[in-house]
Scaffold this motif. Structure first.
Motif, PDB file in Angstrom:
ATOM      1  N   GLN A 159       0.840  -1.196   0.000  1.00 53.68           N
ATOM      2  CA  GLN A 159       0.000   0.000   0.000  1.00 53.68           C
ATOM      3  C   GLN A 159       0.875   1.246   0.000  1.00 53.68           C
ATOM      4  O   GLN A 159       1.757   1.393   0.833  1.00 53.68           O
ATOM      5  CB  GLN A 159      -0.897   0.014   1.244  1.00 53.68           C
ATOM      6  CG  GLN A 159      -1.836  -1.187   1.295  1.00 53.68           C
ATOM      7  CD  GLN A 159      -2.773  -1.138   2.488  1.00 53.68           C
ATOM      8  OE1 GLN A 159      -2.579  -0.350   3.420  1.00 53.68           O
ATOM      9  NE2 GLN A 159      -3.797  -1.987   2.462  1.00 53.68           N
ATOM     10  N   TRP A 188       0.616   5.034   0.620  1.00 54.85           N
ATOM     11  CA  TRP A 188      -0.292   6.042   1.193  1.00 54.85           C
ATOM     12  C   TRP A 188       0.224   7.433   0.869  1.00 54.85           C
ATOM     13  O   TRP A 188       1.378   7.759   1.152  1.00 54.85           O
ATOM     14  CB  TRP A 188      -0.362   5.863   2.711  1.00 54.85           C
ATOM     15  CG  TRP A 188      -1.119   4.633   3.121  1.00 54.85           C
ATOM     16  CD1 TRP A 188      -0.658   3.350   3.152  1.00 54.85           C
ATOM     17  CD2 TRP A 188      -2.484   4.575   3.573  1.00 54.85           C
ATOM     18  NE1 TRP A 188      -1.646   2.498   3.582  1.00 54.85           N
ATOM     19  CE2 TRP A 188      -2.772   3.218   3.855  1.00 54.85           C
ATOM     20  CE3 TRP A 188      -3.486   5.541   3.761  1.00 54.85           C
ATOM     21  CZ2 TRP A 188      -4.027   2.805   4.315  1.00 54.85           C
ATOM     22  CZ3 TRP A 188      -4.722   5.122   4.225  1.00 54.85           C
ATOM     23  CH2 TRP A 188      -4.982   3.772   4.499  1.00 54.85           C
ATOM     24  N   ASP A 239      -6.661  10.558  -3.289  1.00 52.41           N
ATOM     25  CA  ASP A 239      -7.390   9.287  -3.207  1.00 52.41           C
ATOM     26  C   ASP A 239      -7.157   8.416  -4.429  1.00 52.41           C
ATOM     27  O   ASP A 239      -8.067   8.083  -5.162  1.00 52.41           O
ATOM     28  CB  ASP A 239      -8.886   9.531  -2.985  1.00 52.41           C
ATOM     29  CG  ASP A 239      -9.437  10.593  -3.927  1.00 52.41           C
ATOM     30  OD1 ASP A 239      -8.630  11.271  -4.599  1.00 52.41           O
ATOM     31  OD2 ASP A 239     -10.662  10.734  -4.001  1.00 52.41           O
ATOM     32  N   GLY A 240      -5.899   8.066  -4.659  1.00 51.44           N
ATOM     33  CA  GLY A 240      -5.550   7.154  -5.740  1.00 51.44           C
ATOM     34  C   GLY A 240      -5.055   7.891  -6.973  1.00 51.44           C
ATOM     35  O   GLY A 240      -4.922   9.115  -6.980  1.00 51.44           O
ATOM     36  N   PRO A 267     -10.790   9.398  -9.363  1.00 51.54           N
ATOM     37  CA  PRO A 267      -9.815   8.320  -9.173  1.00 51.54           C
ATOM     38  C   PRO A 267     -10.122   7.135 -10.091  1.00 51.54           C
ATOM     39  O   PRO A 267     -11.286   6.838 -10.367  1.00 51.54           O
ATOM     40  CB  PRO A 267      -9.981   7.914  -7.708  1.00 51.54           C
ATOM     41  CG  PRO A 267     -11.022   8.764  -7.126  1.00 51.54           C
ATOM     42  CD  PRO A 267     -11.613   9.634  -8.174  1.00 51.54           C
ATOM     43  N   HIS A 299     -10.131   3.292 -10.225  1.00 50.93           N
ATOM     44  CA  HIS A 299     -10.116   2.291  -9.161  1.00 50.93           C
ATOM     45  C   HIS A 299      -9.290   1.055  -9.489  1.00 50.93           C
ATOM     46  O   HIS A 299      -8.784   0.404  -8.587  1.00 50.93           O
ATOM     47  CB  HIS A 299     -11.552   1.898  -8.789  1.00 50.93           C
ATOM     48  CG  HIS A 299     -12.298   3.039  -8.169  1.00 50.93           C
ATOM     49  ND1 HIS A 299     -11.761   3.770  -7.130  1.00 50.93           N
ATOM     50  CD2 HIS A 299     -13.492   3.602  -8.450  1.00 50.93           C
ATOM     51  CE1 HIS A 299     -12.607   4.724  -6.798  1.00 50.93           C
ATOM     52  NE2 HIS A 299     -13.660   4.656  -7.592  1.00 50.93           N
ATOM     53  N   ARG A 301      -1.772  -1.000  -3.852  1.00 50.02           N
ATOM     54  CA  ARG A 301      -2.951  -0.174  -3.660  1.00 50.02           C
ATOM     55  C   ARG A 301      -2.507   1.240  -3.274  1.00 50.02           C
ATOM     56  O   ARG A 301      -1.660   1.406  -2.403  1.00 50.02           O
ATOM     57  CB  ARG A 301      -3.815  -0.771  -2.540  1.00 50.02           C
ATOM     58  CG  ARG A 301      -5.273  -0.384  -2.627  1.00 50.02           C
ATOM     59  CD  ARG A 301      -6.052  -0.969  -1.470  1.00 50.02           C
ATOM     60  NE  ARG A 301      -6.368  -2.377  -1.615  1.00 50.02           N
ATOM     61  CZ  ARG A 301      -7.429  -2.847  -2.263  1.00 50.02           C
ATOM     62  NH1 ARG A 301      -8.272  -2.025  -2.840  1.00 50.02           N
ATOM     63  NH2 ARG A 301      -7.646  -4.141  -2.329  1.00 50.02           N
ATOM     64  N   LEU A 302      -3.062   2.238  -3.959  1.00 49.73           N
ATOM     65  CA  LEU A 302      -2.743   3.633  -3.646  1.00 49.73           C
ATOM     66  C   LEU A 302      -3.854   4.176  -2.770  1.00 49.73           C
ATOM     67  O   LEU A 302      -5.026   4.134  -3.153  1.00 49.73           O
ATOM     68  CB  LEU A 302      -2.635   4.456  -4.925  1.00 49.73           C
ATOM     69  CG  LEU A 302      -1.735   3.874  -6.025  1.00 49.73           C
ATOM     70  CD1 LEU A 302      -1.717   4.797  -7.246  1.00 49.73           C
ATOM     71  CD2 LEU A 302      -0.322   3.671  -5.517  1.00 49.73           C
ATOM     72  N   LEU A 303      -3.503   4.671  -1.597  1.00 51.38           N
ATOM     73  CA  LEU A 303      -4.516   5.108  -0.634  1.00 51.38           C
ATOM     74  C   LEU A 303      -4.201   6.496  -0.101  1.00 51.38           C
ATOM     75  O   LEU A 303      -3.088   6.998  -0.244  1.00 51.38           O
ATOM     76  CB  LEU A 303      -4.576   4.098   0.525  1.00 51.38           C
ATOM     77  CG  LEU A 303      -5.118   2.713   0.129  1.00 51.38           C
ATOM     78  CD1 LEU A 303      -4.678   1.654   1.114  1.00 51.38           C
ATOM     79  CD2 LEU A 303      -6.638   2.755   0.009  1.00 51.38           C
ATOM     80  N   ASN A 304      -5.212   7.096   0.535  1.00 54.49           N
ATOM     81  CA  ASN A 304      -5.124   8.495   0.964  1.00 54.49           C
ATOM     82  C   ASN A 304      -5.129   8.599   2.492  1.00 54.49           C
ATOM     83  O   ASN A 304      -6.119   8.217   3.119  1.00 54.49           O
ATOM     84  CB  ASN A 304      -6.324   9.244   0.367  1.00 54.49           C
ATOM     85  CG  ASN A 304      -6.304  10.730   0.660  1.00 54.49           C
ATOM     86  OD1 ASN A 304      -5.421  11.223   1.363  1.00 54.49           O
ATOM     87  ND2 ASN A 304      -7.272  11.441   0.122  1.00 54.49           N
ATOM     88  N   GLY A 349      -9.451   4.269  -3.323  1.00 56.73           N
ATOM     89  CA  GLY A 349      -8.115   4.393  -3.907  1.00 56.73           C
ATOM     90  C   GLY A 349      -7.989   3.671  -5.230  1.00 56.73           C
ATOM     91  O   GLY A 349      -8.981   3.443  -5.932  1.00 56.73           O
ATOM     92  N   THR A 350      -6.743   3.306  -5.571  1.00 55.23           N
ATOM     93  CA  THR A 350      -6.484   2.627  -6.842  1.00 55.23           C
ATOM     94  C   THR A 350      -5.812   1.292  -6.574  1.00 55.23           C
ATOM     95  O   THR A 350      -4.805   1.240  -5.863  1.00 55.23           O
ATOM     96  CB  THR A 350      -5.539   3.483  -7.719  1.00 55.23           C
ATOM     97  OG1 THR A 350      -6.153   4.745  -7.963  1.00 55.23           O
ATOM     98  CG2 THR A 350      -5.243   2.796  -9.039  1.00 55.23           C
TER      99      THR A 350
END
Ligand code: ASP
Ligand code: MG
Length: 436
Positions: free
Chosen positions: A215, A217, A221-222, A236, A238, A272-275, A283-284
C-alpha cells in the motif's frame, strides 16, 4: 502481511505522525515503510553540498537549523518526558554523526551518508511514538537487508534472505517499522535508491516477503484519470493493470514512482494507492488484471525536447537508425518517443545534458531540427490494436491543437502525442471531455 508506505508529507509534522500511527496501529502486523519528513531530504542535500564545497561553516549552520526543528517536533510529538528524552537523545546522536561526516578529512560519499539520516530519523521518531502509545513496534534497519548489486540493481536474493532472518529473529511484534530509500551498495557502503525511492523500497519488501499487498499512502485518493492540477473534475481510477500504471507513472503521474511497479508486477503482488486524509476511500488497485475496453487515464510529461533528423540517405537504405541510436547510446541519453518516416526520424529526450554533443554528431547524418519546451501527452488504457475507436476519439479531442508527433502501437496500453507546452492544459481538458 502487508507493506504500508507513507511518504514525506504523510509524516511531515507531529500531527501527521500521530495520524499515521493511529492508522497503522489498527491494521495489524504489517511492515511500515517511511520516507523522511518532508523537506528533510532537501535540507540534508544542502548540507551535503556545503560539505562537498568545503564550506563547513555553512554546513554547520544548516545542521543547527535542522536539529532545532527536530527539537521542536520531538517536544510536540511525545507526551512523556521519558519518551522526549529517549527520542531526543537518539536524534541528537544522529546529528552528531552528521557533524562527524561534515568535518571528516575523507569527504568521499558524504552525500550518500548524510542523506540517509532523513529516513533514520523519521523511523526512529515513529517507533518511539508507537512504543510510547503502548505498542510493540520493532524497527527493522533497512541498512541490514536492503542492498544493490554490482549493476546498481536491487539484490533481490540478498534482500529476501536477510529480511527473512531479521523477521525470524523478531517474531513478537505488533508491527514493524523500516526506512524507505536507503540501502547499501555491494561493498556494504551506505547508498540509496534515488529520489523518491521509498516506493521502490516498499515494492522490494513486498516481493521479498511475498506480501499480500503493497500500500502506497499519499495525499490523494488514488491515481486520477487526469492531472487534477490542470483539469477540473478528475476522478480516481479504481483499477489499473501494472502495465497501465507503469505508463502513467513514467509519463507524469507523480503519485507513484515508476521503479515501484516492476518488483510487484514480477511477483504478482497487488499495489494499492490510498489516501492518509481519507483512509476509507477506495483508492487505486494495481494488479495483473486487465479491464478490457476502457481508457483509464491521461497524463503529461513536461520538459521534453524533440529532435528531427531528415536525410535522403535514409531512403531505401538500412543502418541509418543504428547510426542515430549509437549516438544516443554514446551519450547515455534515453529516448522516450520515436516515430519514423522513410526520409526522417523524430524522437524525444528529457535529459538534455549532452544535447549539444548529440546534435553535433547528428548533423553528420542529415538536417537536424530541435523543438524544446514540448510535452508528451499520454493516453493510457486497453489500446490493443484490434480495438476500434479509441485512437479516433483521442485524435478528435486534439483536433484544434498542433500535434508534433504521434506514437501508437509501441505497447498495448498507450497512445502518445507530442505538443507544445502552452497547449498542455487545453489538450488535457479536451481529452478528458472526449474520453471520460
Ligand atoms: N526521502 C527521499 C526523497 O525525498 C525518498 C522518498 O521520499 O521516497 O526523495
Ligand atoms: Mg514520493
Amino acid at each position: 502481511m502487508k507493506v504500508l508506505k507513507f511518504g514525506g508529507t504523510s509524516v511531515g509534522s507531529p500531527e501527521r505522525i500521530r495520524n499515521v500511527a493511529s492508522l497503522v496501529s489498527s491494521r495489524g502486523k504489517n511492515i511500515i515503510v517511511l520516507s523522511a519528513m518532508s523537506g528533510t531530504t532537501n535540507s540534508l542535500l544542502q548540507i551535503s553540498a556545503a560539505t562537498e564545497a568545503a564550506d563547513t561553516a555553512k554546513a554547520e549552520s544548516l545542521i543547527a537549523d535542522l536539529e532545532k526543528k527536530y527539537g521542536l517536533i520531538i517536544d510536540q510529538l511525545y507526551s512523556t518526558d521519558a519518551a522526549k528524552a529517549t527520542a531526543g537523545g537518539k536524534v541528537n546522536g544522529f546529528f552528531d554523526e552528521i557533524r562527524e561526516i561534515v568535518n571528516a578529512d575523507d569527504k568521499s560519499r558524504a552525500e550518500k551518508k548524510i542523506v540517509a539520516y532523513g529516513e533514520l530519523i523519521s523511523t526512529n521518531l515513529m517507533t518511539y511514538y508507537l512504543q510510547e502509545s503502548g505498542l510493540n513496534a520493532i524497527l527493522l534497519p533497512a541498512l541490514d537487508y536492503m542492498r544493490t548489486d554490482a549493476n546498481g540493481e536491487p539484490d533481490q536474493e540478498y534482500i529476501r534472505k536477510h529480511l527473512a532472518e531479521i523477521l525470524k529473529d523478531n517474531p513478537v511484534a505488533d508491527l514493524y517499522i523500516t526506512q524507505g530509500f536507503i540501502c547499501r551498495d555491494p561493498e556494504g557502503r551506505i547508498d540509496n535508491l534515488q529520489r523518491g525511492g521509498s516506493d521502490y523500497t516498499a515494492s522490494l519488501i513486498g516481493a521479498a516477503i511475498n506480501a499480500d499487498e503493497v500500500q502506497i499512502w499519499t495525499d490523494i485518493d488514488g491515481m486520477h484519470n487526469n492531472d487534477p492540477r490542470f483539469v477540473e473534475g478528475t476522478t480516481p481510477v479504481h483499477n489499473l493493470h501494472f502495465e497501465e500504471a507503469a505508463e502513467l507513472a513514467y509519463f507524469g503521474a507523480k503519485i507513484l514512482h515508476p521503479t515501484c511497479i516492476l518488483p510487484a508486477k514480477e511477483n504478482n503482488i497487488p499495489v494499492r494507492l490510498l489516501n492518509t486524509m481519507q483512509p476509507d476511500a477506495e483508492g487505486t488497485l494495481i494488479n495483473n488484471v486487465l479491464r478490457h475496453g476502457l481508457i483509464k487515464a491521461v497524463a503529461a510529461k513536461d520538459d521534453i525536447t524533440a529532435i528531427k533528423i531528415k536525410s535522403d540517405r535514409m531512403l531505401l537504405a538500412y543502418g541509418f537508425l543504428k547510426k542515430v541510436f549509437d549516438i544516443f547510446d554514446k551519450y547515455a541519453t534515453a529516448i522516450d518517443m520515436i516515430v519514423t518516416s522513410e526520409v526522417g526520424v523524430s524522437l524525444t529526450i528529457d535529459n538534455t545534458r549532452h544535447l549539444d554533443a548529440i546534435l553535433g554528431e547528428l548533423n553528420a547524418l542529415g538536417t537536424v531540427t530541435v523543438d524544446s519546451d514540448m510535452v508528451i501527452i499520454c493516453v493510457v488504457g486497453d489500446l490493443e490494436w484490434q480495438n476500434r475507436g479509441f485512437e479516433a476519439k483521442a485524435l478528435d479531442a486534439l483536433r484544434d491543437i498542433p500535434v508534433r508527433m504521434i506514437s501508437y502501437g509501441g505497447s498495448n496500453f498507450n497512445i502518445s502525442f507530442l505538443i507544445k507546452k502552452e497547449d498542455k492544459k487545453a489538450a488535457l481538458a479536451k481529452l478528458s471531455a472526449n474520453l471520460f
